[in-house]
Design a protein around this motif. Structure first.
Motif, PDB file in Angstrom:
ATOM      1  N   THR A 127       0.830  -1.207   0.000  1.00 28.27           N
ATOM      2  CA  THR A 127       0.000   0.000   0.000  1.00 28.27           C
ATOM      3  C   THR A 127       0.862   1.253   0.000  1.00 28.27           C
ATOM      4  O   THR A 127       0.605   2.207  -0.750  1.00 28.27           O
ATOM      5  CB  THR A 127      -0.928   0.003   1.223  1.00 28.27           C
ATOM      6  OG1 THR A 127      -1.826  -1.116   1.129  1.00 28.27           O
ATOM      7  CG2 THR A 127      -1.740   1.284   1.298  1.00 28.27           C
ATOM      8  N   HIS A 130       2.184   1.744  -3.374  1.00 26.50           N
ATOM      9  CA  HIS A 130       1.171   1.698  -4.444  1.00 26.50           C
ATOM     10  C   HIS A 130       1.470   0.562  -5.420  1.00 26.50           C
ATOM     11  O   HIS A 130       1.397   0.720  -6.638  1.00 26.50           O
ATOM     12  CB  HIS A 130       1.092   3.045  -5.188  1.00 26.50           C
ATOM     13  CG  HIS A 130       0.875   4.225  -4.287  1.00 26.50           C
ATOM     14  ND1 HIS A 130      -0.323   4.468  -3.657  1.00 26.50           N
ATOM     15  CD2 HIS A 130       1.719   5.212  -3.891  1.00 26.50           C
ATOM     16  CE1 HIS A 130      -0.225   5.560  -2.915  1.00 26.50           C
ATOM     17  NE2 HIS A 130       1.008   6.022  -3.033  1.00 26.50           N
ATOM     18  N   TRP A 131       1.793  -0.596  -4.865  1.00 24.22           N
ATOM     19  CA  TRP A 131       2.213  -1.737  -5.671  1.00 24.22           C
ATOM     20  C   TRP A 131       1.173  -2.839  -5.779  1.00 24.22           C
ATOM     21  O   TRP A 131       1.459  -3.882  -6.365  1.00 24.22           O
ATOM     22  CB  TRP A 131       3.495  -2.334  -5.069  1.00 24.22           C
ATOM     23  CG  TRP A 131       4.750  -1.662  -5.534  1.00 24.22           C
ATOM     24  CD1 TRP A 131       4.874  -0.467  -6.173  1.00 24.22           C
ATOM     25  CD2 TRP A 131       6.082  -2.180  -5.383  1.00 24.22           C
ATOM     26  NE1 TRP A 131       6.195  -0.190  -6.426  1.00 24.22           N
ATOM     27  CE2 TRP A 131       6.957  -1.225  -5.953  1.00 24.22           C
ATOM     28  CE3 TRP A 131       6.611  -3.338  -4.819  1.00 24.22           C
ATOM     29  CZ2 TRP A 131       8.335  -1.411  -5.976  1.00 24.22           C
ATOM     30  CZ3 TRP A 131       7.984  -3.520  -4.842  1.00 24.22           C
ATOM     31  CH2 TRP A 131       8.835  -2.567  -5.422  1.00 24.22           C
ATOM     32  N   HIS A 132      -0.012  -2.671  -5.249  1.00 23.57           N
ATOM     33  CA  HIS A 132      -0.981  -3.765  -5.280  1.00 23.57           C
ATOM     34  C   HIS A 132      -1.290  -4.206  -6.710  1.00 23.57           C
ATOM     35  O   HIS A 132      -1.521  -5.394  -6.961  1.00 23.57           O
ATOM     36  CB  HIS A 132      -2.266  -3.372  -4.565  1.00 23.57           C
ATOM     37  CG  HIS A 132      -2.161  -3.429  -3.070  1.00 23.57           C
ATOM     38  ND1 HIS A 132      -2.156  -4.608  -2.361  1.00 23.57           N
ATOM     39  CD2 HIS A 132      -2.045  -2.432  -2.144  1.00 23.57           C
ATOM     40  CE1 HIS A 132      -2.041  -4.357  -1.065  1.00 23.57           C
ATOM     41  NE2 HIS A 132      -1.966  -3.048  -0.909  1.00 23.57           N
TER      42      HIS A 132
END
Length: 223
Positions: A127, A130-132
């Protein structure tokens, strides 16, 4: 070499910049729980460094002399301390890691992340970065059964990716536990990267197929 279909990458030290956070979190957990009090501090820290990449509950079980309850409490304290340190200092990727992952996926490969952290800490890192949506999926020991150096997380990733053969897997990580795990899984390419915990001599002794400066060199190694 069999054409690679799945790339399995470690997180801290391989794709995520560690910056000593793991060691600092261990120190806080030890201070709060006394889990390593039976050992001289230098010996406990040396063990933590040797076992970087392994499941944290396994590390703390050893340090506690096999006291599972103490290890469980220490693991929770470690995860809490890690989250505190990430909140205090922020977290960043290994330079070029996200771009490398995108290039691998653009080439049609499945990319999975694996870690010795719990799903809660793993997801907090994803999170923060911002890698989901950057990777296909991410796995922790609890998802697969056992943590590194067991091959379970890699084999679960292979099942999810529906690879044609385990030799179609490439594994990269910054610890000898990553290398051990990849070799035990039968991966076609097992790479040690020099951006984290362990060095070239350790990787070569562990049997890594290739040693890379960092994860950005992996696409070239895949040919």
């Amino acid at each position: 070499m069999t054409a690679i279909e799945l790339v399995v990458l470690d997180m801290a030290g391989t794709t995520v910049l560690d910056g000593g956070v793991v060691e600092r979190a261990f120190q806080r957990a030890s201070e709060r729980t006394g889990v390593a009090d039976r050992l001289p501090w230098d010996d406990a820290l040396a063990y933590v460094r040797r076992t970087m990449g392994m499941s944290k509950i396994d590390v703390f079980t050893h340090l506690s002399g096999g006291d599972v309850a103490a290890a469980t409490a220490a693991t929770a304290a470690f995860e809490g301390a890690y989250a505190e340190l990430v909140a205090e200092d922020g977290i960043t990727e290994i330079p070029g890691a996200a771009a490398t992952i995108r290039s691998l996926r653009d080439a049609g490969l499945t990319v999975a992340l694996t870690t010795g952290f719990s799903p809660m800490t793993r997801d907090a890192i994803l999170t923060a970065l911002h890698w989901h949506d950057l990777v296909d999926f991410a796995l922790s020991p609890v998802d697969a059964g056992r943590g590194r150096p067991a091959p379970d997380m890699i084999l679960l990733a292979a099942l999810r990716a529906q690879v044609s053969s385990v030799s179609a897997i490439a594994v990269a990580g910054d610890t000898t536990s990553d290398v051990d795990s990849g070799l035990r899984a039968g991966a076609g390419l097992v790479a040690g990267v020099l951006s984290g915990a362990h060095g070239r001599a350790q990787f070569e002794a562990a049997g890594a197929h290739v040693v890379l400066a960092d994860v950005t060199e992996l696409p070239a190694a895949l040919g």
